[in-house]
Design a protein around this motif. Structure first.
Motif, PDB file in Angstrom:
ATOM      1  N   HIS A 343       0.855  -1.185   0.000  1.00 57.59           N
ATOM      2  CA  HIS A 343       0.000   0.000   0.000  1.00 57.59           C
ATOM      3  C   HIS A 343       0.894   1.240   0.000  1.00 57.59           C
ATOM      4  O   HIS A 343       1.537   1.549   0.998  1.00 57.59           O
ATOM      5  CB  HIS A 343      -0.915  -0.014   1.236  1.00 57.59           C
ATOM      6  CG  HIS A 343      -1.903   1.107   1.292  1.00 57.59           C
ATOM      7  ND1 HIS A 343      -2.971   1.109   2.157  1.00 57.59           N
ATOM      8  CD2 HIS A 343      -2.004   2.278   0.609  1.00 57.59           C
ATOM      9  CE1 HIS A 343      -3.682   2.219   2.003  1.00 57.59           C
ATOM     10  NE2 HIS A 343      -3.100   2.949   1.067  1.00 57.59           N
ATOM     11  N   ALA A 344       0.959   1.933  -1.151  1.00 59.57           N
ATOM     12  CA  ALA A 344       1.768   3.154  -1.238  1.00 59.57           C
ATOM     13  C   ALA A 344       1.187   4.055  -2.321  1.00 59.57           C
ATOM     14  O   ALA A 344       0.506   3.593  -3.237  1.00 59.57           O
ATOM     15  CB  ALA A 344       3.222   2.818  -1.556  1.00 59.57           C
ATOM     16  N   HIS A 345       1.458   5.348  -2.175  1.00 57.89           N
ATOM     17  CA  HIS A 345       0.919   6.335  -3.110  1.00 57.89           C
ATOM     18  C   HIS A 345       2.040   7.006  -3.892  1.00 57.89           C
ATOM     19  O   HIS A 345       3.190   7.034  -3.457  1.00 57.89           O
ATOM     20  CB  HIS A 345       0.100   7.383  -2.348  1.00 57.89           C
ATOM     21  CG  HIS A 345      -1.102   6.792  -1.671  1.00 57.89           C
ATOM     22  ND1 HIS A 345      -2.326   6.701  -2.273  1.00 57.89           N
ATOM     23  CD2 HIS A 345      -1.232   6.203  -0.458  1.00 57.89           C
ATOM     24  CE1 HIS A 345      -3.178   6.108  -1.452  1.00 57.89           C
ATOM     25  NE2 HIS A 345      -2.529   5.795  -0.341  1.00 57.89           N
ATOM     26  N   SER A 346       1.677   7.549  -5.042  1.00 60.29           N
ATOM     27  CA  SER A 346       2.651   8.284  -5.854  1.00 60.29           C
ATOM     28  C   SER A 346       2.130   9.695  -6.075  1.00 60.29           C
ATOM     29  O   SER A 346       1.009  10.041  -5.685  1.00 60.29           O
ATOM     30  CB  SER A 346       2.840   7.588  -7.204  1.00 60.29           C
ATOM     31  OG  SER A 346       1.742   7.892  -8.052  1.00 60.29           O
ATOM     32  N   SER A 347       2.946  10.506  -6.736  1.00 58.12           N
ATOM     33  CA  SER A 347       2.568  11.897  -6.999  1.00 58.12           C
ATOM     34  C   SER A 347       1.388  11.977  -7.976  1.00 58.12           C
ATOM     35  O   SER A 347       0.852  13.058  -8.206  1.00 58.12           O
ATOM     36  CB  SER A 347       3.764  12.674  -7.520  1.00 58.12           C
ATOM     37  OG  SER A 347       4.417  11.946  -8.546  1.00 58.12           O
ATOM     38  N   PHE A 498      -8.286 -10.140   2.598  1.00 60.23           N
ATOM     39  CA  PHE A 498      -7.375  -9.950   3.722  1.00 60.23           C
ATOM     40  C   PHE A 498      -7.586  -8.579   4.347  1.00 60.23           C
ATOM     41  O   PHE A 498      -8.163  -7.687   3.738  1.00 60.23           O
ATOM     42  CB  PHE A 498      -5.936 -10.094   3.238  1.00 60.23           C
ATOM     43  CG  PHE A 498      -5.705 -11.381   2.508  1.00 60.23           C
ATOM     44  CD1 PHE A 498      -5.478 -12.559   3.202  1.00 60.23           C
ATOM     45  CD2 PHE A 498      -5.760 -11.426   1.116  1.00 60.23           C
ATOM     46  CE1 PHE A 498      -5.294 -13.754   2.536  1.00 60.23           C
ATOM     47  CE2 PHE A 498      -5.575 -12.620   0.440  1.00 60.23           C
ATOM     48  CZ  PHE A 498      -5.340 -13.787   1.141  1.00 60.23           C
ATOM     49  N   LEU A 499      -7.070  -8.448   5.585  1.00 61.04           N
ATOM     50  CA  LEU A 499      -7.131  -7.153   6.261  1.00 61.04           C
ATOM     51  C   LEU A 499      -5.732  -6.561   6.359  1.00 61.04           C
ATOM     52  O   LEU A 499      -4.746  -7.291   6.457  1.00 61.04           O
ATOM     53  CB  LEU A 499      -7.743  -7.290   7.655  1.00 61.04           C
ATOM     54  CG  LEU A 499      -9.253  -7.111   7.715  1.00 61.04           C
ATOM     55  CD1 LEU A 499      -9.972  -8.178   6.914  1.00 61.04           C
ATOM     56  CD2 LEU A 499      -9.740  -7.118   9.142  1.00 61.04           C
ATOM     57  N   GLU A 500      -5.691  -5.244   6.335  1.00 61.25           N
ATOM     58  CA  GLU A 500      -4.423  -4.538   6.453  1.00 61.25           C
ATOM     59  C   GLU A 500      -4.160  -4.159   7.901  1.00 61.25           C
ATOM     60  O   GLU A 500      -5.076  -3.858   8.644  1.00 61.25           O
ATOM     61  CB  GLU A 500      -4.482  -3.265   5.595  1.00 61.25           C
ATOM     62  CG  GLU A 500      -3.295  -2.330   5.721  1.00 61.25           C
ATOM     63  CD  GLU A 500      -3.509  -1.045   4.913  1.00 61.25           C
ATOM     64  OE1 GLU A 500      -3.266  -1.084   3.695  1.00 61.25           O
ATOM     65  OE2 GLU A 500      -3.930  -0.027   5.502  1.00 61.25           O
ATOM     66  N   LEU A 501      -2.882  -4.183   8.248  1.00 59.67           N
ATOM     67  CA  LEU A 501      -2.433  -3.494   9.459  1.00 59.67           C
ATOM     68  C   LEU A 501      -1.702  -2.268   8.929  1.00 59.67           C
ATOM     69  O   LEU A 501      -0.571  -2.386   8.438  1.00 59.67           O
ATOM     70  CB  LEU A 501      -1.491  -4.382  10.274  1.00 59.67           C
ATOM     71  CG  LEU A 501      -1.078  -3.997  11.690  1.00 59.67           C
ATOM     72  CD1 LEU A 501       0.002  -4.916  12.205  1.00 59.67           C
ATOM     73  CD2 LEU A 501      -0.669  -2.560  11.885  1.00 59.67           C
ATOM     74  N   ASN A 502      -2.347  -1.124   8.971  1.00 58.29           N
ATOM     75  CA  ASN A 502      -1.763   0.103   8.443  1.00 58.29           C
ATOM     76  C   ASN A 502      -0.684   0.586   9.413  1.00 58.29           C
ATOM     77  O   ASN A 502      -0.946   0.794  10.590  1.00 58.29           O
ATOM     78  CB  ASN A 502      -2.864   1.154   8.281  1.00 58.29           C
ATOM     79  CG  ASN A 502      -2.396   2.366   7.516  1.00 58.29           C
ATOM     80  OD1 ASN A 502      -1.547   3.117   7.994  1.00 58.29           O
ATOM     81  ND2 ASN A 502      -2.945   2.569   6.323  1.00 58.29           N
ATOM     82  N   ILE A 527       0.847  -6.113   6.358  1.00 56.13           N
ATOM     83  CA  ILE A 527       1.412  -4.972   7.080  1.00 56.13           C
ATOM     84  C   ILE A 527       1.901  -3.983   6.027  1.00 56.13           C
ATOM     85  O   ILE A 527       2.839  -4.271   5.281  1.00 56.13           O
ATOM     86  CB  ILE A 527       2.555  -5.388   8.017  1.00 56.13           C
ATOM     87  CG1 ILE A 527       2.078  -6.462   8.991  1.00 56.13           C
ATOM     88  CG2 ILE A 527       3.075  -4.169   8.778  1.00 56.13           C
ATOM     89  CD1 ILE A 527       3.149  -6.936   9.972  1.00 56.13           C
ATOM     90  N   SER A 528       1.252  -2.829   5.937  1.00 59.21           N
ATOM     91  CA  SER A 528       1.499  -1.882   4.850  1.00 59.21           C
ATOM     92  C   SER A 528       1.712  -0.486   5.388  1.00 59.21           C
ATOM     93  O   SER A 528       1.087  -0.089   6.372  1.00 59.21           O
ATOM     94  CB  SER A 528       0.296  -1.852   3.899  1.00 59.21           C
ATOM     95  OG  SER A 528      -0.013  -3.148   3.439  1.00 59.21           O
ATOM     96  N   MET A 540       7.217   0.964   8.159  1.00 61.63           N
ATOM     97  CA  MET A 540       6.994  -0.485   8.236  1.00 61.63           C
ATOM     98  C   MET A 540       7.308  -1.046   9.619  1.00 61.63           C
ATOM     99  O   MET A 540       6.586  -1.891  10.147  1.00 61.63           O
ATOM    100  CB  MET A 540       7.855  -1.207   7.185  1.00 61.63           C
ATOM    101  CG  MET A 540       7.618  -2.700   7.100  1.00 61.63           C
ATOM    102  SD  MET A 540       5.926  -3.152   6.631  1.00 61.63           S
ATOM    103  CE  MET A 540       5.938  -2.836   4.874  1.00 61.63           C
ATOM    104  N   ARG A 541       8.375  -0.539  10.255  1.00 63.76           N
ATOM    105  CA  ARG A 541       8.766  -1.136  11.545  1.00 63.76           C
ATOM    106  C   ARG A 541       7.701  -0.909  12.624  1.00 63.76           C
ATOM    107  O   ARG A 541       7.532  -1.744  13.510  1.00 63.76           O
ATOM    108  CB  ARG A 541      10.136  -0.644  11.995  1.00 63.76           C
ATOM    109  CG  ARG A 541      10.235   0.817  12.243  1.00 63.76           C
ATOM    110  CD  ARG A 541      11.695   1.255  12.405  1.00 63.76           C
ATOM    111  NE  ARG A 541      11.762   2.674  12.611  1.00 63.76           N
ATOM    112  CZ  ARG A 541      11.612   3.248  13.800  1.00 63.76           C
ATOM    113  NH1 ARG A 541      11.407   2.499  14.866  1.00 63.76           N
ATOM    114  NH2 ARG A 541      11.646   4.552  13.926  1.00 63.76           N
ATOM    115  N   PHE A 542       6.968   0.211  12.535  1.00 67.22           N
ATOM    116  CA  PHE A 542       5.900   0.416  13.515  1.00 67.22           C
ATOM    117  C   PHE A 542       4.791  -0.620  13.306  1.00 67.22           C
ATOM    118  O   PHE A 542       4.193  -1.114  14.265  1.00 67.22           O
ATOM    119  CB  PHE A 542       5.314   1.826  13.407  1.00 67.22           C
ATOM    120  CG  PHE A 542       6.272   2.906  13.848  1.00 67.22           C
ATOM    121  CD1 PHE A 542       6.562   3.079  15.185  1.00 67.22           C
ATOM    122  CD2 PHE A 542       6.896   3.716  12.912  1.00 67.22           C
ATOM    123  CE1 PHE A 542       7.447   4.058  15.598  1.00 67.22           C
ATOM    124  CE2 PHE A 542       7.790   4.702  13.309  1.00 67.22           C
ATOM    125  CZ  PHE A 542       8.072   4.870  14.653  1.00 67.22           C
TER     126      PHE A 542
END
Length: 573
Positions: A343-347, A498-502, A527-528, A540-542
């Motif tokens: 899960h990531a965004h771009s410009s 699936f479910l995300e852990l944001n 985990i995203s 990510m580490r959090f």
DNA sequence: GCCGTTTTCGGCCCGACTGTTTTCAGTCG
């Protein structure tokens, strides 16, 4: 309308507060507190368990009496015992005990001697100097109460872990620079990686404590020194964060680290195991009579009480002690298990970097893949994309992938789940994507039933893969929306979703208890980071920390898998 | 109020610091 575990936990906590002021047996008070922890740390709904005729008295710290009380709360939404207690003890007295230095005994005396029943009455009595006249109180206590009242209004409560990290890092560096200091380590909920931290616990080992104490109290950011002794001091920082320092000799390092890592409930439980083995655990070591038998390392301490080493993230007295006795502790997921970010965004929407820049950053972090999941058109404020723009982005990513080495960009979307549960992008486009992440960004106020149905409908879409930030909460800012999370998880499992852990530090959504429930149900979690810039990938580490608190093992986490494996998991049948 | 590889009754974690006290209660973690 079913009663949530959190409400039951709150009622039991309130019982404990009032009983304590009333002067009840302290073990009875503790029984209510323990039961509260059991309720809030339980993955499953107590109301559902009752509906399924399960015996609640089999739960830890729940006996026949409390099982009956839970039933009463679930059936009626109230607890007669609490209402009785509230007749005897003014509600405002609980507020008094929230002030530092005021506990149940003093609150009770203030009530009985001066008729004080809330904070306002306390402030009035303090102004008239009536408190210093009471036996057991004095001028200094009165002064501290006045200060505590002034501070109470600006109390910020718990601090987000990521914010505290910055403060902790600088403080630790300052203490490490003191001559004669061996080790400086942060313990407490910070070390357990709890999502928020109430105060910071710093442990130092050295031979002479005085220089460390001095440096600690004279640190730049200190607003006030609350207490200062030979081995222990407490300060309040300008940021509002309280910091405790504890100094012990090197030989006590493990015992002290263990002790100050907590949690309290975990420590108490392990200490009682020690008592049965005729051992005494304190912050200086483990003792058999006068003789120290362990304490230099945590490993040693666990060993002598017959337990396997328990990771700090698990120390909440939620079954980890029994698991350690039976050698059934989980092998927790760690950063080195993570192979990509889903899960990531771009410009192209509200991100700050191009898809190529994001991909290079992911590659630099050792990842094999990165999903670009830009917003859909409904989220206009984030420049959400329509079908035509998604088609162009799909083609662009195909071209990029052809030119990139060592990283694969996954074509994705963070598609809005509309109020009726339909998705904001047509299936003809969704089918061309590698994965579909769905999210709720509006309509937070729906009823629990409607919100749950809405998500189920969304997951009915055959292209739906991952539910992003499933409860929508923002830590310290916005509560979770009402939703039956257990039903959502079961629904996801049935549908192959699936479910995300944001992993954003102000989301961490799913929380730790949700993760544990997902694991118990057999549902994998992504985990995203939801990164909006290259640096955000480091969140990510959090997420991993939170997952560890939820007992997640590598096998429970989607993005420990290769893209080849994920592809199979995402192709719903 | 819970709990049981000593126990269904009698236990239930342990120590530091402060302020008000002449030896300790209250609070905190």
């Amino acid at each position: 309308m079913s009663v949530r575990n959190a409400e039951i936990a709150e009622i039991f906590d309130r019982m404990a507060d009032l009983l304590e002021i009333q002067g009840a047996n302290r073990f009875r008070v503790r029984a209510y507190r323990n039961a509260s922890l059991t309720a809030s740390g339980l993955g499953r709904s107590l109301a559902d368990m009752l509906a399924a005729s399960e015996d609640l008295s089999e739960l830890p710290d729940i006996g026949k009496d409390l099982a009956d009380k839970i039933r009463e709360i679930v059936d009626t939404g109230r607890l007669a015992a609490l209402e009785e207690l509230e007749k005897d003890v003014p509600a405002g007295l609980v507020e008094l005990t929230r002030l530092p230095g005021l506990g149940p005994k003093r609150a009770k005396r203030l009530h009985e001697s001066l008729g004080i029943h809330d904070l306002e009455g306390l402030a009035r009595a303090a102004r008239k100097h009536r408190i210093r006249e009471l036996p057991g109180f004095g001028a200094k206590t009165e002064q501290r109460i006045v200060e505590a009242l002034a501070r109470h209004n600006q109390d910020e409560g718990r601090h987000k872990l990521a914010d505290v990290e910055e403060i902790a890092g600088a403080y630790v560096a300052c203490l490490e620079a003191v001559a004669g200091v061996n080790r400086v380590v942060v313990a407490g909920s910070y070390r357990r990686r709890q999502e928020t931290v109430g105060d910071l616990d710093i442990l130092v080992t050295c031979k002479k404590g005085a220089p460390v104490m001095k440096a600690f109290a004279e640190y730049d950011e200190v607003d006030e020194v609350s207490s200062q002794g030979k081995t222990r001091s407490t300060v309040l920082l300008r940021s509002g964060l309280q910091v405790d320092l504890r100094v012990v000799p090197e030989v006590s390092y493990g015992a002290a680290l263990y002790y100050f890592t907590g949690s309290k409930a975990h420590n108490v439980a392990v200490r009682s195991i020690a008592v049965k083995k005729k051992l005494k655990i304190n912050e200086y070591g483990v003792f058999k009579g006068e003789r120290r038998v362990a304490g230099k390392t945590e490993d040693e301490l666990f060993g002598v009480v017959g337990l396997r080493y328990i990771e700090p993230e698990l120390r909440e007295n939620r079954g980890e002690i029994e698991a350690a006795q039976k050698n059934r502790l989980p092998r927790l997921v760690s950063m080195s298990d993570i192979r990509g970010d889903l899960h990531a965004h771009s410009s192209a929407t509200d991100g700050h970097h191009s898809i190529r820049e994001m991909a290079e950053a992911a590659k630099n972090r050792g990842y094999a893949y990165l999903a670009i999941t830009d917003h859909s058109k409904r989220v206009t404020i984030a420049h959400g994309m329509d079908e035509a723009r998604f088609r162009r982005q799909i083609d662009a990513i195909d071209r990029l992938n052809a030119s990139l080495r060592g990283i694969r960009i996954l074509k994705g979307v963070e598609v809005d789940i509309l109020n009726d549960g339909s998705l904001d992008i047509r299936n003809s486009v969704l089918k061309r994507l590698d994965l579909v992440v769905g999210a709720i960004h509006s309509g937070f106020g729906l009823s629990r039933e409607k919100q749950t149905e809405r998500i189920m409908r969304a997951m009915d879409n055959p292209y739906f893969n991952i539910l992003a930030h499933p409860t929508g909460r923002l830590i310290n800012q916005r509560p979770a929306y009402e939703v039956d999370m257990e039903r959502v998880m079961r629904g996801a499992l049935e549908r192959g979703c699936f479910l995300e852990l944001n992993a954003q530090p102000d989301r961490l959504d799913l929380n730790d208890v949700h993760c544990r429930t997902a694991k118990d149900l057999g549902s994998m979690v992504a985990i995203s980071t939801d990164a909006h810039s290259t640096n955000d990938l480091d969140y990510m580490r959090f997420g991993v920390d939170q997952g560890r608190r939820g007992w997640l093992e590598p096998g429970d986490v989607l993005n420990t898998r290769s893209w080849r494996e994920l592809k199979t998991l995402f192709a719903r049948r």
